[in-house]
Each structure stands twice: as C-alpha cells, then as structure tokens.
Write an enzyme that holds these catalytic residues in place. Structure first.
Site, short mmCIF file in Angstrom:
data_model
loop_
_atom_site.label_atom_id
_atom_site.label_comp_id
_atom_site.label_asym_id
_atom_site.label_seq_id
_atom_site.Cartn_x
_atom_site.Cartn_y
_atom_site.Cartn_z
N HIS A 1 4.66 4.77 -7.88
CA HIS A 1 5.33 5.63 -6.89
C HIS A 1 6.82 5.82 -7.23
O HIS A 1 7.59 6.27 -6.40
CB HIS A 1 5.15 5.11 -5.46
CG HIS A 1 3.75 5.33 -4.95
ND1 HIS A 1 3.36 6.50 -4.36
CD2 HIS A 1 2.64 4.56 -5.02
CE1 HIS A 1 2.07 6.42 -4.04
NE2 HIS A 1 1.61 5.25 -4.45
N TYR B 1 0.34 9.92 0.87
CA TYR B 1 1.16 10.14 -0.34
C TYR B 1 2.34 11.05 0.00
O TYR B 1 3.50 10.75 -0.31
CB TYR B 1 0.29 10.76 -1.44
CG TYR B 1 0.99 10.88 -2.78
CD1 TYR B 1 0.86 9.88 -3.75
CD2 TYR B 1 1.78 11.98 -3.09
CE1 TYR B 1 1.50 9.98 -4.97
CE2 TYR B 1 2.43 12.09 -4.31
CZ TYR B 1 2.28 11.08 -5.25
OH TYR B 1 2.92 11.18 -6.47
N GLY C 1 -9.72 6.74 -9.78
CA GLY C 1 -8.26 6.84 -9.74
C GLY C 1 -7.65 6.77 -11.13
O GLY C 1 -6.53 6.28 -11.31
N ASP D 1 0.80 11.13 -14.28
CA ASP D 1 -0.55 11.28 -14.81
C ASP D 1 -0.60 12.25 -15.99
O ASP D 1 -1.20 11.96 -17.03
CB ASP D 1 -1.50 11.79 -13.71
CG ASP D 1 -1.41 10.96 -12.44
OD1 ASP D 1 -0.94 9.81 -12.51
OD2 ASP D 1 -1.80 11.47 -11.37
N SER E 1 -8.19 14.55 -12.98
CA SER E 1 -7.66 15.91 -12.77
C SER E 1 -6.56 16.21 -13.80
O SER E 1 -6.53 17.30 -14.37
CB SER E 1 -7.15 16.08 -11.34
OG SER E 1 -6.17 15.11 -11.04
N ASP F 1 7.70 7.67 -9.93
CA ASP F 1 7.90 8.92 -10.69
C ASP F 1 8.61 10.00 -9.87
O ASP F 1 9.54 10.63 -10.35
CB ASP F 1 6.59 9.43 -11.34
CG ASP F 1 5.46 9.76 -10.39
OD1 ASP F 1 5.56 9.44 -9.18
OD2 ASP F 1 4.46 10.34 -10.85
C1 GLA Z 1 -0.62 9.38 -8.21
C2 GLA Z 1 0.29 10.55 -8.57
C3 GLA Z 1 1.36 10.12 -9.57
C4 GLA Z 1 2.09 8.87 -9.10
C5 GLA Z 1 1.10 7.79 -8.66
C6 GLA Z 1 1.77 6.59 -8.06
O1 GLA Z 1 -1.36 8.98 -9.32
O2 GLA Z 1 -0.48 11.59 -9.12
O3 GLA Z 1 2.26 11.18 -9.80
O4 GLA Z 1 3.00 9.17 -8.07
O5 GLA Z 1 0.15 8.29 -7.73
O6 GLA Z 1 2.55 5.94 -9.00
#
Ligand code: GLA
Length: 370
Positions: free
Chosen positions: A31, A214, A114, A162, A118, A33
């Site tokens: 979290h 989120y 997870g 990601d 995508s 980024d």
């Molecule tokens: C998801 C989001 C990422 C990042 C993570 C948490 O995967 O797509 O951009 O914020 O959560 O680190």
C-alpha cells in the site's frame, strides 16, 4: 503453443506476435505505491500469454482459453465487463495509435489468488501491441499504460505495483521501485542457495468489500498528507511529530506507510549483506502493521501467517491489496512440509476452506515468446 493454435483456429491465420507477462507477489512494501513510496515485488512463474494480430478497423476480437465458447467481438473503446475490460482498457488507453486487434489469451495464474492476473493481461496485450505497431514504449511506459487502463477504464484506483512488476521484473531478482521517481533497480534474490523458499499460501478467499476499502485507504492517506502539508506520506520524515498532528484512522494509516517504507529499505539492506534468512522478522512486522495499523488483513490471512510461523517459517505476511488473496512465507526447505501441515490444520480447525500452496521462484517479466 496452445494459444497460437487457438488463435489460428478462431481467426484463420497465425498470430503476428505472442507475448507473455507474469503475475507477481510483493515481497514487502504494501500500500506504499500510491503514497509515492517503495515496493519490492517479484514476478511469479505464472502469467498470461497473448497472441495478437493488428486490425485496421475499430474492432477487437477476443478469445480466452479460460472462458469457453466463441471469440467475443467488441467495437474498440466501447464499455465491457469481466476480463475483457482489461484488454479494451489497454486499447482505449492507446487511442488512435491502435485501431483494433485480433487477440487470444491463455493464462495459468491461479484465479482469485491476488497474484495480479489483471495486470498480466494488460501488460501482455500492451507489450504485443507496442511491438506490432512499433510504438517504442519502454517497459515502464507499458506499465503506466496498464495502470491507466485499470484506473480509467476498469475504475480501480490502484497504484503502479502490479503492472510495473509484470513489465519490469527479471528472473532471480526482486524489483525495487521508487513509485515517485519510477526509478527501479533489480535486487538479486537467491533463496535457493540459502536453502530457503518463498511459499505462497492462497487463502482462496476474496472479500467483497476489498475494492471499497482500498479506495477508502487511499483517500485516508491523501487526507493525512494534506493535513501534514506534504505532497504524499512518503515525505513524512519525523513520524512522532506527524502522529501528534493526526487522529484515529489517519494516524494509523500514516504509521503503517512510514514504517513500511523503512522496512523496504531495511530488507534491501539485508539482502545486500547476504543476510537472507534475517528478512523474516521484517515480513512479520509488515504483516502486523497491515493487520493492526492499515487494517487490510482478514482472519484467513492472519491464521495463515500465524500458523506458518508456528510451523517453522522464518517470517510471513499477507501480500497484495489484502482482504483475502495470498500470504507469503519464507521457509527453510526442510520446514516446507511442517509449515504446510500447520496452516492446513489451523484452517481445518476454524472451518475455513482448505488453502492452496504454491512455490514462488522469481521469474522473468514481460517478454516476446513468438
Ligand atoms: C493492489 C494494487 C496495488 C497495490 C497493492 C497494495 O495490488 O493493485 O497497486 O496498491 O494492492 O500494495
């Protein structure tokens, strides 16, 4: 190759190019980024392979080997739902440079784990189109395009983690990324020579409220940064002084982001020093912070982490956005069995669905395969 054969069968000719893009786990830096902070993901050995041929008209024909039936035909830039959104989002973000395309995709990322399937769709398709149309985009520009598709078209306010991992990672390495400057460095991650592995524990659970939470976390961080008068929480240098000026949830979120950025740097320091076995404590600390300060864990993730450590893991933490998905555990090879037994029986005791275990070796980012 399966996807190339499916492409030929559906569209009557071989694809002009085939690209593979992987999923990811994040070793640490969760979290951070979207707070302009630091992340340290690595690519997993599973991903999405996209076979693509450009079209002159504004049509996208799409086939996924994971969904049955005929190809879906979409007019480029129109609304869409489900997995096709990630592809249409990419074409949309590319705009007039790419009118349409015939596409077949094949994926082997365990669904719902997870592990960023995508992003793997977005990066594989964007890389193939970049190649076919000679767009000259760098891997980071491809990642940013994927993020644009995700934010603008799919409507998820995610950061760059990601897509950057999928586009830039290299085999045997983690990727250190400064999410503000977008400067990145590959960090050797040689676990095997230390008799260690990273075990992915897929909880097989995804809680519905994940997306709403989120967006809420993101808003809380932005609000805290505004109150502190800094561009982003990454800029907080005096944590104690910052915490005095904040209250409630914003205080807790700030505590997590600031300490998590330091954990990323500390973990890289340990890797550089060759002290791989010592990174476990940082993984544990990251999990506790995500559980108690950032509040994005879930009972399934907490039980996975606690039981893994009880079973002999050197450290463990949830990875990715949270509220389900996967945890990762750093495990000495001779403890792999006892860790899996410990997690499996802890899940059974609580009546959770059985978890799934996957071994993760740092794999290669997006590349052309044909
Ligand atoms: C998801 C989001 C990422 C990042 C993570 C948490 O995967 O797509 O951009 O914020 O959560 O680190």
């Amino acid at each position: 190759m399966r996807v190339a054969e499916a492409f030929r069968a559906a569209y009557g000719a071989a694809p002009q190019t085939v690209w593979h893009a992987p999923g990811r786990v994040n070793l640490i830096g969760e979290h951070t980024d979207y707070n302009d902070g630091f992340v340290l993901p690595f690519a997993v050995p599973w991903g999405v392979t996209a076979a693509v041929t450009p079209r002159e008209d504004k049509t996208i024909r799409l086939l996924s080997l994971q969904s049955s039936g005929e190809p879906v035909t979409i007019t480029a830039h129109e609304e869409s739902t489900g997995w096709t959104r990630y592809v249409v989002g990419v074409l949309n973000a590319l705009g007039d440079r790419v009118p349409g395309a015939d596409i077949a995709i094949d994926g082997d990322i365990p669904p719902g784990a997870g592990l960023s399937s995508s992003a793997a769709i977005e990066v594989s398709v964007a890389s193939a189109l970049n190649d076919l149309h000679d767009l000259g985009m760098t891997p980071m520009e491809i990642a940013l395009l994927g993020q644009k598709a995700e934010n603008g078209f799919v409507g998820v306010p995610s950061g760059i983690l990601d897509q950057a991992a999928s586009a830039l990672c290299e085999e045997g390495h983690a990727l250190f990324l400064d999410c503000r400057s977008l400067a990145s460095r590959k960090i050797p991650l040689d676990l095997a020579s230390h008799g260690l592995s990273i075990l992915i524990i897929d909880t097989q659970v995804h809680h519905e409220h994940a997306n709403g939470e989120y967006a809420k976390r993101r808003a809380e961080c932005e609000s805290a940064a505004r109150k502190l008068g800094v561009p982003a929480l990454r800029d907080v240098t005096d944590l104690a002084a910052a915490l005095e000026r904040l209250q409630g949830d914003e205080r807790k979120r700030t505590m997590h982001i600031v300490t998590e950025n330091h954990r990323v740097e500390a973990l890289i320091g340990l890797l550089r020093a060759g002290a791989v076995t010592e990174i476990g404590a940082l993984l544990n600390a990251s999990h506790l912070s995500l559980r108690d300060q950032y509040e994005v864990s879930s009972p399934e993730l907490d039980v996975a982490v606690e039981a893994a450590v009880r079973g002999g893991a050197r450290g463990a933490r949830m990875t990715g956005g949270g509220f389900g998905g996967s945890a990762i555990a750093l495990v000495a090879d001779d403890r792999l069995e006892s860790v899996q037994e410990s997690v499996t029986s802890a899940y059974a005791e609580r009546g959770f669905k059985a978890p799934r275990f996957l071994p993760a070796t740092p794999a290669r980012g997006a590349h052309r395969v044909a």
